[in-house]
Design a protein around this motif. Structure first.
Motif, PDB file in Angstrom:
ATOM      1  N   MET A   1       0.831  -1.301  -0.048  1.00 55.54           N
ATOM      2  CA  MET A   1       0.167   0.282   0.124  1.00 55.54           C
ATOM      3  C   MET A   1       0.783   1.201  -0.012  1.00 55.54           C
ATOM      4  O   MET A   1       0.382   2.480  -0.160  1.00 55.54           O
ATOM      5  N   ARG A  22      -4.066   5.668   3.883  1.00 61.94           N
ATOM      6  CA  ARG A  22      -3.805   5.775   2.352  1.00 61.94           C
ATOM      7  C   ARG A  22      -4.862   6.727   1.983  1.00 61.94           C
ATOM      8  O   ARG A  22      -4.389   7.571   0.728  1.00 61.94           O
ATOM      9  N   HIS A  39       3.195   2.457   2.469  1.00 66.08           N
ATOM     10  CA  HIS A  39       3.331   3.320   3.602  1.00 66.08           C
ATOM     11  C   HIS A  39       4.627   3.587   4.084  1.00 66.08           C
ATOM     12  O   HIS A  39       5.744   2.764   3.703  1.00 66.08           O
ATOM     13  N   HIS A  85       1.254   7.421   5.900  1.00 66.55           N
ATOM     14  CA  HIS A  85       1.180   6.554   4.440  1.00 66.55           C
ATOM     15  C   HIS A  85       2.353   7.273   3.935  1.00 66.55           C
ATOM     16  O   HIS A  85       3.088   6.675   3.020  1.00 66.55           O
TER      17      HIS A  85
END
Length: 356
Positions: A12, A65, A14, A34
Motif C-alpha cells: 500500500m 492511504r 506506507h 502513509h
C-alpha cells in the motif's frame, strides 16, 4: 492476518506504522503514516471496538492511504496519516488515555498531526493538546476550528449536487430520494442540507439514539438496515463505516448515484469500481467529496479563516465534475480517475523535491 504487516505496508506504499500501548490508561493505538511527500501526515484518530488487533491495523493502513489521496486531490500541502484506538468508546475514554496518547503523537516530532474521527470529539482533542502541539480540531474557545463535521457534510452535499448535474443535467436535489446510511454528526448535517434542498430523505443507522436525534429534528423516513437495498432511491449516501459498496450490495442497488461521507466505501477498488460502471451507477469518490473536514482542520495550521475554508470546500463541486470527465476520457472508473489526479500531484512534487 494472512499477509505480514511489512507486506501490507509495502503493497500500500506506507512509510511508517507505530504501535502504542499503555497499561495504566488501557491505551492500545496504531498510528499509520502513509506518505509525507506533500507535508506532515494529517488524519483523525478513530476509536473503535475492533474484533482483533489485525483488523485495527488493516483499517489504519486503508484509512491513512485514503488521507494521502484526500490531501493531494484537495491541493493541501499535507501527507496522509490515520490512527485507530482499539476499545469500547463507552468504557475506555478518559483524560489519562487521551493525554498518554498525546505523548505518543508528540514523540513523532510533527510527522503526524492528529484530529477527531469516529467516536472522538473536539473535547478529546483538547486533552491531547495538553501533551502535544501536533493536533487540530481543538474547540473554538481555544482558537481552533472545532467540530469538522459540518464542513465534511457540506463537501459531500456539493459533491452530490455535482453528481446530480452529471446524471440529470442539473444539480437540483429537489424531489430526489436520498438514503443517508449513518446519521452520526456528519450524517445529520447532511440530512439538514438535503431537507433544505427539498430532497426526500430516508435514513438508517444501527444506533437507535442517532435515529431519534435525527427524527426529532427532521421529517425523514426510517429504513431498517437489512432493507436498505430493497428500496428504490436516487442517491445512496453511505456515511458510516466503509466497504458497504461491495459485490452483494451492488447486485441489489437500484440507484443511479452513490455519494456519501464514509471512507473506503468500495470494498475492493479494482473490482467494485468497474462493477458500478457496468451497472450504470455514478460513484463520487469518497476521498474527493468528504475532504471538507480535512480542509477545515488543516486551516488551523496557517491561521484559521472560516470564509477561506468554505471557499475551498465549495471547490469540491467543480473538482467532482472534473473527475467525472476524466473518468470518461481515460475510460476508467471514477475512483481510479481521482487516484490518477492525486498521484500525478504526488509525483510532480516528489520530482521537484528530488531536484532541490
Amino acid at each position: 492476518m494472512q499477509q505480514s504487516v511489512f507486506d501490507l505496508m509495502q503493497q500500500m506504499g506506507h512509510e511508517q506504522l507505530v504501535f502504542c500501548h499503555d497499561p495504566y490508561s488501557g491505551l492500545n493505538a496504531i498510528i499509520a503514516i502513509h506518505n509525507t511527500t506533500l507535508g506532515p501526515a494529517l488524519g483523525g484518530t478513530r476509536l473503535w471496538n475492533y474484533n482483533s488487533h489485525e483488523e485495527g491495523v488493516i483499517d489504519a493502513l486503508r484509512l491513512s492511504r485514503g488521507m494521502t489521496y484526500k490531501a493531494a486531490i484537495s491541493d493541501l500541502n499535507l501527507g496522509g496519516g490515520k490512527a485507530v484506538i482499539i476499545g469500547d468508546a463507552n468504557k475506555i475514554k478518559s483524560e489519562g488515555l487521551w493525554r498518554r496518547y498525546g505523548k505518543f503523537v508528540d514523540s513523532l516530532n510533527g510527522k503526524y498531526i492528529t484530529a477527531e474521527d469516529v467516536n472522538t470529539s473536539a473535547r478529546d482533542m483538547e486533552y491531547i493538546s495538553l501533551e502535544t502541539e501536533h493536533v487540530t480540531g481543538v474547540p473554538e474557545y481555544m482558537g481552533g476550528s472545532g467540530d469538522p463535521s459540518p464542513f465534511t457534510a457540506y463537501g459531500v452535499f456539493v459533491g452530490m449536487k455535482a453528481s446530480a448535474k452529471k446524471v440529470w443535467g442539473n444539480d437540483s436535489l429537489a424531489g430526489k430520494k436520498v438514503l443517508v446510511q449513518g446519521v452520526g454528526h456528519v450524517g445529520q448535517y447532511l440530512v439538514g442540507h438535503l431537507i433544505e434542498a427539498g430532497a426526500k430523505v430516508m435514513i438508517s443507522d444501527i444506533n437507535e439514539t442517532r435515529i431519534k436525534e435525527t427524527t426529532d429534528k427532521f421529517k425523514v423516513e426510517v429504513i431498517n438496515n437489512s432493507d436498505i437495498f430493497a428500496k428504490e432511491f436516487d442517491v445512496y449516501a453511505p456515511c458510516a463505516l466503509g466497504a458497504t459498496v461491495n459485490t452483494e450490495s451492488i447486485s441489489k442497488m437500484k440507484c443511479p448515484i452513490i455519494a456519501g461521507a464514509a471512507n473506503n466505501q468500495l470494498a475492493e477498488e479494482r473490482v467494485h469500481g468497474p462493477m458500478l460502471i457496468e451497472k450504470g451507477i455514478l460513484y463520487a469518490p469518497d476521498f474527493l467529496i468528504n475532504a471538507g473536514g480535512l480542509i477545515n482542520v488543516s486551516a488551523e495550521l496557517d491561521g484559521y479563516n472560516h470564509e477561506r475554508v468554505m471557499g475551498n470546500v465549495e471547490k469540491i463541486y467543480n473538482r467532482t465534475l472534473e473527475i467525472f470527465n476524466l473518468s470518461e476520457k481515460e475510460n476508467v472508473h471514477t475512483q481510479a480517475a481521482a487516484m490518477m489526479l492525486a498521484e500525478k500531484r504526488l509525483a510532480d512534487i516528489a520530482n521537484v523535491k528530488s531536484r532541490l
